[in-house]
Design a protein around this motif. Structure first.
Motif, PDB file in Angstrom:
ATOM      1  N   PHE A 233      10.726  31.337  21.728  1.00 36.72           N
ATOM      2  CA  PHE A 233      11.061  31.334  23.144  1.00 36.72           C
ATOM      3  C   PHE A 233      12.577  31.283  23.288  1.00 36.72           C
ATOM      4  CE2 PHE A 233       6.759  29.929  22.909  1.00 36.72           C
ATOM      5  CZ  PHE A 233       6.154  30.223  24.121  1.00 36.72           C
ATOM      6  N   VAL A 234      13.125  32.062  24.203  1.00 37.65           N
ATOM      7  CA  VAL A 234      14.564  32.114  24.415  1.00 37.65           C
ATOM      8  C   VAL A 234      14.863  31.671  25.844  1.00 37.65           C
ATOM      9  CG1 VAL A 234      16.614  33.583  24.486  1.00 37.65           C
ATOM     10  CG2 VAL A 234      14.869  33.958  22.721  1.00 37.65           C
TER      11      VAL A 234
ATOM     12  N   ARG B  14       3.349  25.023  25.016  1.00 36.30           N
ATOM     13  CA  ARG B  14       4.484  25.246  25.912  1.00 36.30           C
ATOM     14  C   ARG B  14       5.671  24.373  25.505  1.00 36.30           C
ATOM     15  NH1 ARG B  14       4.466  25.651  32.476  1.00 36.30           N
ATOM     16  NH2 ARG B  14       6.689  26.079  32.703  1.00 36.30           N
ATOM     17  N   PRO B  15       6.815  24.987  25.195  1.00 40.57           N
ATOM     18  CA  PRO B  15       8.001  24.189  24.851  1.00 40.57           C
ATOM     19  C   PRO B  15       8.511  23.453  26.101  1.00 40.57           C
ATOM     20  CG  PRO B  15       8.250  26.507  24.206  1.00 40.57           C
ATOM     21  CD  PRO B  15       7.086  26.431  25.127  1.00 40.57           C
TER      22      PRO B  15
ATOM     23  N   CYS C 138       6.910  29.904  30.178  1.00 39.77           N
ATOM     24  CA  CYS C 138       6.028  30.673  29.284  1.00 39.77           C
ATOM     25  C   CYS C 138       6.500  32.111  29.144  1.00 39.77           C
ATOM     26  CB  CYS C 138       4.597  30.639  29.809  1.00 39.77           C
ATOM     27  SG  CYS C 138       3.829  28.990  29.727  1.00 39.77           S
ATOM     28  N   ALA C 139       7.121  32.648  30.192  1.00 35.33           N
ATOM     29  CA  ALA C 139       7.586  34.038  30.160  1.00 35.33           C
ATOM     30  C   ALA C 139       8.769  34.234  29.225  1.00 35.33           C
ATOM     31  CB  ALA C 139       7.967  34.489  31.569  1.00 35.33           C
TER      32      ALA C 139
ATOM     33  N   LEU D   1      11.082  27.321  18.878  1.00 39.12           N
ATOM     34  CA  LEU D   1       9.890  27.797  18.182  1.00 39.12           C
ATOM     35  C   LEU D   1       8.684  26.948  18.578  1.00 39.12           C
ATOM     36  CD1 LEU D   1      11.304  28.409  14.579  1.00 39.12           C
ATOM     37  CD2 LEU D   1      11.121  30.030  16.490  1.00 39.12           C
ATOM     38  N   SER D   2       7.519  27.602  18.687  1.00 33.76           N
ATOM     39  CA  SER D   2       6.328  26.876  19.111  1.00 33.76           C
ATOM     40  C   SER D   2       5.095  27.471  18.450  1.00 33.76           C
ATOM     41  CB  SER D   2       6.190  26.934  20.633  1.00 33.76           C
ATOM     42  OG  SER D   2       5.087  26.165  21.057  1.00 33.76           O
ATOM     43  N   GLU D   3       4.099  26.634  18.217  1.00 30.81           N
ATOM     44  CA  GLU D   3       2.851  27.070  17.594  1.00 30.81           C
ATOM     45  C   GLU D   3       2.034  27.907  18.581  1.00 30.81           C
ATOM     46  OE1 GLU D   3      -1.227  25.257  15.537  1.00 30.81           O
ATOM     47  OE2 GLU D   3       0.284  23.892  16.379  1.00 30.81           O
TER      48      GLU D   3
END
Length: 544
Positions: A208-209, A245-246, A251-252, A216-218
């Protein structure tokens, strides 16, 4: 007496009010709890999601199955009958290639080109005892390496420990016969049970940026966690993928994904002994006599019809001779690739085995130029064009699950059904679909659902544009000793059966690369260019 009746009426009134309050306050909350449970993407999961979105939905949504779920259930029932549970107490009671016996039925002194050679296999265990049931995963092949010739054999399982192995003697010369015990029936049963038991053999990691921050996320098809999830849903087609969700990241903001295998197994320690290298792909006919095949007749072969779309395939579907593929039911003619593709829009959808096609096209047509789409990695969307001949060839990866140790962009990921839906289609549009390899480590219902969704999308396409050409390329066989629980060809074979069953009612053509790669004996998920070129030659004969 009157007071008692009044009290009873009051009690009934109170109960009615309570029931009313429970119905309109407690039940909606209860349904909300059900919809937020992180359930597997299984039969009732999608009804819970979709029905929670509509007012007035049934309070027992799990009893109503969608058309896709009903068809999935029907296919699963057929597969479970095909692969019944087999007892496994010790490796000595499993099928043994060395102790099993083979014999030629009706042996002859002379074999002629075109004859059928039948062999009876009696399966025995490591103690020499006759097997009482079938289900062994076998692979039959005949070959003449000096002639660069090969073909698959047909295996008929009598479900009592005996098998009929049939070879069509396609060519003259000295022919070697091979019958491999890929997995004994006990191993097949264990693989089938283990496959449908878990979703976590592969770990997906999403990137995710958020501005200059990368998190980074599972991620995965199913996540066993109480954490808040990003849900990437296609409600119409009942497809889902999730990421944890970080914190403080929308989420986008998911941009890239990569994966790695997880050290997890649903096989017992005893079952895993079946899949050690020495027990996989063992030759049963190791000391079998080489067959000498003669021409016998001087009459020329009848001229077969040119291969074209919609022709029925046979088993085996053809043979290799001097490195070239020769179908049984039709003849392939030389086709000039660049002229055949003139004015064509070719959309290749799927995994890296169909990406090999666009790479072959680019290496074979000098005027075909790649367009830089400003992405990186092998899984990037590819586009090649020839402006003079008006050729447009695209390759696009399929949607999740997509396994890759290198990071790949998820911004251009689409489910195949959606890509097909936005394709206008016409007589010069050709869609080629290849699906399977990335689904092997996951329960079979994931693959069945995807295949059914693609089937429905093709139905819609052919309804609005019946002149569009659609071709299904089946899976290749792959490496024989590489992580059997995740990637065994047994998983691929079951998917091959599912694909041929699902698409048999559509006006599509199938290129049987499963049979072709067995005939070539490649045992490589990415066969060499000369094999890919022969796959493409079938494609060119179909469309020109």
């Amino acid at each position: 007496m009157k007071t008692t009746l009044t009290n009873r009426k009051s009690l009934w009134l109170l109960l009615l009010i309570l029931a009313f309050l429970i119905t309109f306050t407690v039940l909606p909350k209860s349904r909300k709890i059900w919809t937020t449970l992180k359930l597997p993407t299984s039969l009732h999961h999608w009804n819970l999601i979709t029905e929670s979105s509509f007012p007035g939905a049934s309070l027992n949504p799990a009893t109503l199955l969608t058309e896709t779920e009903l068809r999935t259930k029907e296919i699963l029932e057929k597969l479970n009958q095909l692969i019944p549970p087999r007892p496994f107490t010790h490796v000595n009671t499993t099928t043994s290639a060395r102790h099993s016996t083979v014999s030629i039925l009706n042996p002859r002194h002379t074999y002629c080109r075109g004859d059928q050679l039948d062999i009876l296999l009696e399966a025995r265990d490591h103690l020499g005892h006759r097997k009482k049931y079938g289900g062994d995963f076998l692979r039959a092949r005949m070959s003449s390496p000096a002639l660069k010739a090969g073909a698959s054999g047909k295996v008929t399982d009598f479900n009592n420990g005996t098998y009929l192995v049939s070879f069509t003697l396609f060519w003259e010369g000295r022919v070697s016969l091979s019958l491999l015990l890929i997995h004994p029936s006990e191993g097949v049963s264990a693989l089938w049970r283990a496959r449908n038991q878990g979703y976590d053999r592969v770990i997906f990691t999403g990137q995710f940026v958020n501005g200059t921050t990368q998190v980074l996320s599972e991620c995965g098809l199913v996540l066993n966690t109480k954490a808040e999830l990003c849900q990437y849903l296609d409600a119409r087609d009942e497809e889902a993928f999730y990421c944890v969700r970080p914190q403080h990241v929308p989420c986008a903001a998911l941009t890239h994904m990569h994966s790695k295998n997880k050290e997890v197994s649903y096989l017992s320690k005893q079952e895993r002994t079946i899949f050690v290298r020495s027990n996989v792909g063992v030759e049963i006919m190791e000391n079998f006599t080489v067959i000498s095949v003669s021409k016998c007749k001087e009459d020329p072969d009848p001229l077969k019809e040119k291969c074209k779309l919609g022709m029925t395939s046979t088993v085996p579907s053809g043979h290799v001779w001097k490195g070239t593929w020769n179908p049984v039911s039709c003849r392939l003619t030389p086709v000039k690739m660049d002229e055949c593709l003139r004015g064509k829009f070719v959309h290749l959808l799927g995994d890296s085995t169909i990406r090999q096609w666009i790479e072959y096209f680019k290496s074979s047509i000098n005027s075909l130029k790649s367009v830089d789409l400003h992405d990186y990695g092998k899984l990037q969307h590819q586009l090649a064009v020839d402006l003079d001949r008006n050729i447009n060839i695209q390759w696009q990866k399929h949607g999740y699950p997509l396994i890759g140790s290198s990071a790949y962009s998820v911004k251009d990921i689409e489910y195949m059904a959606r890509v097909i839906d936005r394709t206008g289609g016409e007589k010069n549009t050709v869609i080629v679909i290849s699906l399977g390899q990335h689904f092997r480590p996951f329960p079979i219902d994931v693959f069945i659902r995807r295949a059914l969704n693609v089937h429905k999308a093709i139905q819609r396409l052919l309804l609005r544009s019946p002149d569009t050409t659609v071709i299904i390329k089946t899976e290749n066989i792959r490496e024989m000793h590489n992580d059997m629980e995740r990637f065994s060809d047994f998983h691929g074979y079951i998917q091959y059966l599912v694909m041929t069953d699902i698409f048999q009612d559509l006006n599509v053509s199938i290129i049987d690369t499963w049979d072709i790669t067995i005939a070539y004996g490649t045992n490589n998920v990415h066969p060499p260019p000369y094999v890919v070129g022969n796959q493409i030659n079938i494609f060119l004969n179909y469309i020109c």
